[in-house]
Design a protein around this motif. Structure first.
Motif, PDB file in Angstrom:
ATOM      1  N   LYS A  95       0.974  -1.265  -0.124  1.00 38.64           N
ATOM      2  CA  LYS A  95       0.244  -0.317   0.159  1.00 38.64           C
ATOM      3  C   LYS A  95       0.716   1.423  -0.233  1.00 38.64           C
ATOM      4  O   LYS A  95       1.802   1.404   0.786  1.00 38.64           O
ATOM      5  N   HIS A  96       0.758   2.151  -0.900  1.00 39.45           N
ATOM      6  CA  HIS A  96       1.362   3.623  -1.142  1.00 39.45           C
ATOM      7  C   HIS A  96       0.460   5.028  -1.701  1.00 39.45           C
ATOM      8  O   HIS A  96      -0.125   4.021  -2.226  1.00 39.45           O
ATOM      9  N   PHE A  97       1.115   5.932  -1.359  1.00 38.40           N
ATOM     10  CA  PHE A  97       0.261   6.623  -1.908  1.00 38.40           C
ATOM     11  C   PHE A  97       2.035   8.282  -2.033  1.00 38.40           C
ATOM     12  O   PHE A  97       2.937   7.849  -2.491  1.00 38.40           O
ATOM     13  N   THR A  98       1.149   8.463  -3.412  1.00 30.67           N
ATOM     14  CA  THR A  98       2.381   9.435  -3.851  1.00 30.67           C
ATOM     15  C   THR A  98       2.529  10.785  -3.737  1.00 30.67           C
ATOM     16  O   THR A  98       1.050  10.995  -3.779  1.00 30.67           O
ATOM     17  N   VAL A  99       3.065  11.851  -3.533  1.00 29.29           N
ATOM     18  CA  VAL A  99       3.601  12.857  -3.754  1.00 29.29           C
ATOM     19  C   VAL A  99       4.356  13.986  -5.032  1.00 29.29           C
ATOM     20  O   VAL A  99       4.967  12.922  -5.955  1.00 29.29           O
ATOM     21  N   PRO A 100       3.451  14.652  -5.448  1.00 32.39           N
ATOM     22  CA  PRO A 100       3.731  15.391  -7.339  1.00 32.39           C
ATOM     23  C   PRO A 100       5.148  16.320  -6.466  1.00 32.39           C
ATOM     24  O   PRO A 100       5.143  17.420  -5.212  1.00 32.39           O
ATOM     25  N   VAL A 101       6.213  16.251  -7.024  1.00 30.97           N
ATOM     26  CA  VAL A 101       7.514  16.860  -7.574  1.00 30.97           C
ATOM     27  C   VAL A 101       6.987  18.320  -7.663  1.00 30.97           C
ATOM     28  O   VAL A 101       6.667  18.384  -8.975  1.00 30.97           O
ATOM     29  N   THR A 102       7.611  18.858  -6.373  1.00 31.59           N
ATOM     30  CA  THR A 102       6.971  20.783  -7.206  1.00 31.59           C
ATOM     31  C   THR A 102       7.740  21.637  -6.184  1.00 31.59           C
ATOM     32  O   THR A 102       8.817  21.275  -5.712  1.00 31.59           O
ATOM     33  N   ALA A 103       8.037  22.969  -7.277  1.00 36.06           N
ATOM     34  CA  ALA A 103       8.679  23.221  -6.048  1.00 36.06           C
ATOM     35  C   ALA A 103       8.906  23.681  -4.834  1.00 36.06           C
ATOM     36  O   ALA A 103       9.667  23.769  -3.834  1.00 36.06           O
ATOM     37  N   ASN A 104       7.776  23.295  -3.711  1.00 35.60           N
ATOM     38  CA  ASN A 104       7.451  23.461  -2.820  1.00 35.60           C
ATOM     39  C   ASN A 104       7.007  22.069  -2.325  1.00 35.60           C
ATOM     40  O   ASN A 104       6.158  21.499  -1.198  1.00 35.60           O
ATOM     41  N   VAL A 105       8.095  20.484  -2.972  1.00 34.16           N
ATOM     42  CA  VAL A 105       7.705  20.069  -2.301  1.00 34.16           C
ATOM     43  C   VAL A 105       7.799  19.324  -0.913  1.00 34.16           C
ATOM     44  O   VAL A 105       7.038  18.262  -0.470  1.00 34.16           O
ATOM     45  N   GLU A 106       8.828  19.999  -0.345  1.00 38.78           N
ATOM     46  CA  GLU A 106       8.927  19.399   0.884  1.00 38.78           C
ATOM     47  C   GLU A 106       7.752  19.893   1.475  1.00 38.78           C
ATOM     48  O   GLU A 106       6.831  19.283   2.594  1.00 38.78           O
ATOM     49  N   THR A 107       7.062  20.862   1.564  1.00 37.71           N
ATOM     50  CA  THR A 107       5.636  20.958   2.285  1.00 37.71           C
ATOM     51  C   THR A 107       4.581  19.686   1.685  1.00 37.71           C
ATOM     52  O   THR A 107       3.837  19.054   2.528  1.00 37.71           O
ATOM     53  N   GLU A 108       4.629  19.670   0.016  1.00 41.22           N
ATOM     54  CA  GLU A 108       3.874  18.043  -0.134  1.00 41.22           C
ATOM     55  C   GLU A 108       4.450  17.273   0.711  1.00 41.22           C
ATOM     56  O   GLU A 108       3.365  17.059   1.328  1.00 41.22           O
ATOM     57  N   ILE A 109       5.413  16.766   0.891  1.00 41.73           N
ATOM     58  CA  ILE A 109       5.671  15.795   1.621  1.00 41.73           C
ATOM     59  C   ILE A 109       5.347  15.927   3.299  1.00 41.73           C
ATOM     60  O   ILE A 109       4.662  14.986   3.088  1.00 41.73           O
ATOM     61  N   GLN A 110       4.713  17.385   4.001  1.00 41.63           N
ATOM     62  CA  GLN A 110       4.669  17.583   5.575  1.00 41.63           C
ATOM     63  C   GLN A 110       2.810  17.315   5.091  1.00 41.63           C
ATOM     64  O   GLN A 110       2.792  16.525   5.893  1.00 41.63           O
TER      65      GLN A 110
END
Length: 339
Positions: A95-110
């Protein structure tokens, strides 16, 4: 791929000659030699020797680690990650979820960590397509705020370019192959574990008996997974020699040199609008740059002596200690002539 220092090539030649000497004893000293390489690796990256495992490459180390974790764990992974990170999660139907890679990737991860509450975050410190680099301070903060979150990182596109201390990083497991900026060719890699993760893995395998056969008596339970058979002393020895070379050059000096040359590259490429928009908008940047020119120009660049590779919407270049400002200016002149 990174180059290999002349010192490492000379060592390889001498080692092979000695290894195949009929009356030589090198083949009988594999365990001691491998232990010595581990000490070099752990010392270089600020890890503990008992938490360091030598493997043929990152992919083997990572897949082994995933198989040691409970199969009901949930994973968080960045989109368009290196296949060796992403596919083992897919083909094991985890089971997994993905995070978009953007200029604010750290915020996306958080945001994703709070939303999905995963057991494990997996990421490359430097993304292989875009060259995006995760802010290492963010990783420390994330771990401090979510101590139960396991953070597994691929350092292949990063290690060897900057001063790095694993014990202080907030990362639970860091794997790498040696072929890139560690200047070690193929066939070698490693996995570094935090104390907490090593103990967790040992506990998960508490019911497995330790080896009793003489040749494996020195192995820990985790050794039997990460280092199950004969290991290539030539390949791992090359890694050791290259780490010694990098240490002799001084990692602080290497880091500053790469930063200086990379800044010149970004300056000239930004002026020409040849940098990915979400990289342009970031403060933290790597020495791996996806130059936004037509990937079909790849053969022309190679014929002009530019070592590069088509990735995504552009052509990726990498800058290391053997590059200088002249290389950047030469590259810019060549792509200007091709545009």
């Amino acid at each position: 791929n990174g180059l290999i220092p002349k010192e490492s090539l000379a060592w390889r030649k001498k080692w092979e000659e000695d290894f195949f000497e009929i009356n030589g004893l090198l083949r009988d000293k594999q365990p001691e030699f491998i232990q010595n390489v581990k000490s070099t690796v752990s010392d270089f990256f600020g890890a503990k020797t008992e938490n360091t495992f030598l493997t043929p490459n990152f992919s083997f180390a990572y897949a082994t680690l995933i198989d040691l974790l409970p199969d009901n764990f949930t994973y968080l992974v960045l989109e368009d990650e290196y296949p060796s990170l992403q596919y083992p999660i897919v083909n094991r139907k985890l089971k997994h979820f993905t995070v978009p890679v953007t200029a604010n990737v750290e915020t996306e991860i958080q945001t994703a960590v709070k939303k999905y509450n995963p057991d494990v975050l997996i990421l490359s410190i430097v993304q292989y397509i875009s060259g995006l680099m995760i802010d290492l301070n963010f990783i420390k903060e994330l771990k401090a705020n979510h101590p139960n979150l396991l953070i597994i990182a691929d350092g292949t596109q990063f290690l060897g370019t900057s001063v790095f201390n694993f014990e202080e990083s907030g990362i639970d497991a860091l794997g790498s192959s040696g072929y890139k900026w560690l200047l070690s060719g193929f066939g070698n890699g490693f996995m570094l574990l935090s104390d907490d993760l090593r103990l967790k893995l040992v506990d998960l395998n508490a019911g497995v008996p330790l080896p009793t056969i003489a040749m494996w008596k020195h192995k820990s339970i985790l050794d039997t997974f990460f280092e199950p058979g004969h290991q290539d002393t030539l390949s791992h020895g090359t890694l050791q020699q290259s780490l010694k070379f990098l240490k002799s050059q001084g990692m602080k000096q290497i880091q500053q040199h790469i930063k200086s040359v990379s800044e010149e590259a970004y300056k000239l490429l930004l002026e020409r609008e040849l940098v990915l928009p979400f990289i342009r908008d970031r403060q933290v940047r790597s020495n791996l740059i996806n130059v936004q020119i037509d990937p079909s120009l790849y053969p022309n660049l190679m014929n002009s002596g530019i070592k590069c590779f088509p990735r995504g919407t552009g052509i990726r270049i990498g800058i290391h200690l053997y590059n200088d400002i002249r290389d950047i200016h030469n590259f810019i002149n060549i792509i200007e002539s091709l545009r």
